[in-house]
Design a protein around this motif. Structure first.
Motif, PDB file in Angstrom:
ATOM      1  N   LEU A 178     -18.161  25.171  -9.467  1.00  0.00           N
ATOM      2  CA  LEU A 178     -19.613  24.984  -9.370  1.00  0.00           C
ATOM      3  C   LEU A 178     -19.973  23.512  -9.171  1.00  0.00           C
ATOM      4  O   LEU A 178     -20.878  23.186  -8.394  1.00  0.00           O
ATOM      5  N   TYR A 179     -19.285  22.647  -9.885  1.00  0.00           N
ATOM      6  CA  TYR A 179     -19.516  21.198  -9.770  1.00  0.00           C
ATOM      7  C   TYR A 179     -19.401  20.764  -8.304  1.00  0.00           C
ATOM      8  O   TYR A 179     -20.269  20.079  -7.767  1.00  0.00           O
TER       9      TYR A 179
ATOM     10  N   LEU B 203     -13.583  18.299  -7.864  1.00  0.00           N
ATOM     11  CA  LEU B 203     -12.705  18.632  -8.992  1.00  0.00           C
ATOM     12  C   LEU B 203     -11.889  19.904  -8.797  1.00  0.00           C
ATOM     13  O   LEU B 203     -10.928  20.133  -9.524  1.00  0.00           O
ATOM     14  N   SER B 204     -12.284  20.775  -7.866  1.00  0.00           N
ATOM     15  CA  SER B 204     -11.590  22.051  -7.711  1.00  0.00           C
ATOM     16  C   SER B 204     -10.481  21.937  -6.664  1.00  0.00           C
ATOM     17  O   SER B 204     -10.516  21.049  -5.806  1.00  0.00           O
TER      18      SER B 204
ATOM     19  N   LEU C 272      -8.538  16.429 -12.096  1.00  0.00           N
ATOM     20  CA  LEU C 272      -9.359  16.137 -13.267  1.00  0.00           C
ATOM     21  C   LEU C 272      -8.975  14.778 -13.861  1.00  0.00           C
ATOM     22  O   LEU C 272      -9.847  14.020 -14.304  1.00  0.00           O
ATOM     23  N   ALA C 273      -7.676  14.467 -13.819  1.00  0.00           N
ATOM     24  CA  ALA C 273      -7.213  13.177 -14.356  1.00  0.00           C
ATOM     25  C   ALA C 273      -7.826  12.017 -13.583  1.00  0.00           C
ATOM     26  O   ALA C 273      -8.266  11.028 -14.170  1.00  0.00           O
TER      27      ALA C 273
ATOM     28  N   LEU D 223     -18.405  23.307   0.938  1.00  0.00           N
ATOM     29  CA  LEU D 223     -17.807  21.974   0.879  1.00  0.00           C
ATOM     30  C   LEU D 223     -17.712  21.318   2.255  1.00  0.00           C
ATOM     31  O   LEU D 223     -17.366  21.959   3.246  1.00  0.00           O
ATOM     32  N   ILE D 224     -18.035  20.043   2.267  1.00  0.00           N
ATOM     33  CA  ILE D 224     -17.848  19.183   3.438  1.00  0.00           C
ATOM     34  C   ILE D 224     -17.194  17.902   2.926  1.00  0.00           C
ATOM     35  O   ILE D 224     -17.157  17.663   1.716  1.00  0.00           O
ATOM     36  N   PRO D 225     -16.650  17.056   3.816  1.00  0.00           N
ATOM     37  CA  PRO D 225     -16.067  15.797   3.325  1.00  0.00           C
ATOM     38  C   PRO D 225     -17.069  15.037   2.460  1.00  0.00           C
ATOM     39  O   PRO D 225     -18.260  14.960   2.790  1.00  0.00           O
TER      40      PRO D 225
END
Length: 597
Positions: A266-267, A337-338, A368-369, A461-463
């Motif tokens: 979702l983020y 993040l995904s 995530l790191a 999603l896009i760049p």
């Protein structure tokens, strides 16, 4: 507003000494939280909104409107009458940066049923009435993003002069320290940002060039010691304090996801919508009594908390600082993040390599790191002496210290220690709207987007570099109508979509048709979607465009880009009448069916 610890705040020199201590224990606290709740599943889809309000006084005799510095007393009254006597009270109230601001949220989060969408406007209406009842007769509650004459002489009630001397918190030429909330966090942030940066913050907003605007537009500042003259750009409105950004109002939504994986998905997906929804909600064209050439506050608030040193900004070679940092702490996200977002991470990401390695060694995955290691290149800005040594197993204040002062378009929020709260994401770019109807419409629109994204497994999603370009475009004057945004066409991940984007409203309508929705709720939602659709098409104005037209047509406007006291008074009086239902404004939101009047 983030972490609101109590105690004795440290100045910048003392804070700097403890920066590594805060970072070290912040990472330990994050690892402890992560390892306890990383496998948590099946949390309920909960969500809630945050609306920020300004308190203003309408001085009818002098035809002048001022912001009222009584937020602290009003907040205390609201809490005393609400949550302190009833933990299930339908509203919650919290402080905000300005001493003329308060923040209201629903008392409990909304749940996953469709009928909840029918209660949002009702709750916002409750908040407005509740807070209005705590005001004096000539005062009113206002949901305007940026007060048009913030920083002009005599803009506060009571009136205070700025203190542009080192003893002052912000040293502003325009914004008095008394307009900052008295909670020590806010003045400490203000002073420490300035001290860390090595100078006052610099905000330059392009002036709107009207027929009689001076060319070049250059101001003289009588109390300036030379710093303002050096920082102010010609043909720009110059501002010099955190209050010019954090003293604006916004609208935010937080979602609880079912799991960490869903929260990360979702983020990423919502990050691509941040510029689009910001442009749709554009509501702040005026700054320091002038008409600007932008419609959104984002760049203003970003500059208002930019604590980077000249070395970090790339103005000098690195000598005393560790990193070249490409953005303010308040800006768009820097990495997805995904796993599906990884290939679109095309922005150079500055990270703390030691922290990155520590996180990897602690079992955190690479994406995530690097996100956390990027947040932790920043220094803590506000440390309380009593909060230096904490129980890292059961507290998270050191982690939150840095997490909550990285103010990005999206925020990824781990659960607080030992709580029943799940993994959350916060959607942060929206400008607050004039009425509860509009604010509810934007909130419901974003919440419905999350439901559709999750139900249909959509991919927007896009760049990330394109999202950044969209963020710049979104702030331009009338961007909704006059500019183009990068946007993905094949959102069904190749499942028969053939690269044809059907449009967001048709997708949302399709989703609604497949859900069990009662007639009343469906009517409410369709009203909201109609507003969003007509704002996007230009059939209805954004708040920013409507405000511009009001000023340009005002009989006292001289085509010189100046918003006078009288213009400001007439504008905000009209805003108040519209917000309280005394006057209609079909050019702003058509003729919705209002269930509460």
């Amino acid at each position: 507003m983030g972490l609101l610890s109590q105690g004795s705040p440290l100045n910048w020199e003392e804070t700097k000494k403890y920066a590594d201590h805060i970072r070290k224990h912040g990472i330990i606290q994050f690892l402890n939280i992560y390892n306890k709740v990383k496998d948590r599943q099946r949390d309920v889809l909960k969500w809630g909104d945050e609306v920020e309000y300004m308190l203003i006084e309408m001085d009818e005799a002098n035809e002048k409107v001022r912001i009222v510095l009584s937020g602290g007393e009003v907040l205390e009254t609201l809490q005393e009458q609400g949550e302190k006597i009833n933990p299930n009270h339908p509203t919650l109230w919290r402080p905000e940066y300005g001493s003329y601001m308060i923040e209201g949220t629903p008392g409990q989060p909304y749940g996953g049923t469709m009928s909840e969408f029918n209660t949002v406007e009702d709750n916002m209406d409750k908040r407005r009435r509740e807070a209005s009842a705590a005001l004096k007769p000539n005062e009113t509650l206002c949901t305007v993003t940026a007060f048009p004459r913030l920083g002009c002489p005599g803009f506060t009630k009571p009136e205070y002069r700025p203190t542009p001397v080192e003893a002052g918190v912000s040293r502003s030429l325009f914004f008095p320290d008394e307009a900052i909330n008295t909670h020590p966090r806010f003045s400490t942030l203000t002073r420490n940002i300035r001290h860390r940066r090595g100078e006052k913050v610099v905000i330059n907003v392009p002036i709107f060039r009207d027929q009689k605007t001076p060319t070049p537009f250059v101001e003289n500042f009588p109390e300036d010691d030379g710093e303002g003259a050096r920082a102010a750009l010609p043909d720009h409105i110059y501002m010099d304090a955190m209050g010019f950004g954090m003293g604006n109002c916004c609208l935010q939504v937080t979602f609880q996801a079912c799991s960490i994986a869903e929260a990360r998905y979702l983020y990423d997906q919502l990050a691509t919508f941040c510029p689009i929804v910001m442009a749709l909600s554009a509501a702040s064209p005026f700054y320091r009594g002038y008409v600007s050439d932008i419609d959104c506050r984002w760049g203003v608030i970003s500059a208002s908390v930019d604590d980077r040193t000249p070395e970090e900004r790339g103005l000098k070679p690195l000598k005393n600082d560790k990193y070249r940092i490409f953005k303010s702490r308040y800006d768009s996200i820097d990495s997805y993040l995904s796993s599906c977002g990884e290939k679109y991470n095309d922005i150079d990401l500055t990270i703390d390599e030691d922290i990155y390695k520590q996180l990897l060694d602690g079992g955190i995955d690479k994406l995530l790191a690097q996100h956390i290691a990027h947040l932790f290149i920043r220094d803590p800005l506000s440390i309380f002496e009593e909060k230096l040594n904490l129980d890292d197993e059961n507290e998270s204040d050191h982690f939150e210290n840095l997490q909550s002062t990285n103010w990005q378009t999206m925020r990824f929020k781990p659960p607080p220690p030992n709580s029943d709260i799940g993994w959350r994401v916060e959607f942060r770019p929206m400008e607050v709207q004039l009425t509860d109807f509009e604010n509810s419409a934007y909130v419901v629109f974003v919440v419905l987007l999350t439901r559709v994204i999750l139900s249909y497994k959509l991919d927007f999603l896009i760049p990330l570099s394109k999202v950044d370009e969209n963020m710049k475009v979104a702030q331009k004057r009338n961007a909704v109508q006059e500019d183009m945004f990068y946007f993905r066409k094949d959102i069904f991940k190749g499942k028969g979509g053939e690269g044809v984007f059907p449009g967001l409203i048709p997708i949302l309508n399709c989703y609604l048709e497949n859900m069990e929705v009662d007639v009343d709720t469906r009517c409410t939602i369709l009203n909201y979607l109609k507003l969003i659709k007509k704002r996007a098409s230009g059939e209805l104005m954004t708040m920013a465009k409507w405000m511009r037209e009001f000023v340009s047509q005002h009989p006292q406007y001289q085509q010189d880009s100046v918003v006078t006291d009288k213009i400001n008074y007439d504008l905000l009086r009209k805003c108040d009448r519209i917000a309280t239902g005394q006057e209609r404004c079909p050019e702003l939101f058509g003729e919705p069916i209002n269930r509460f009047k």
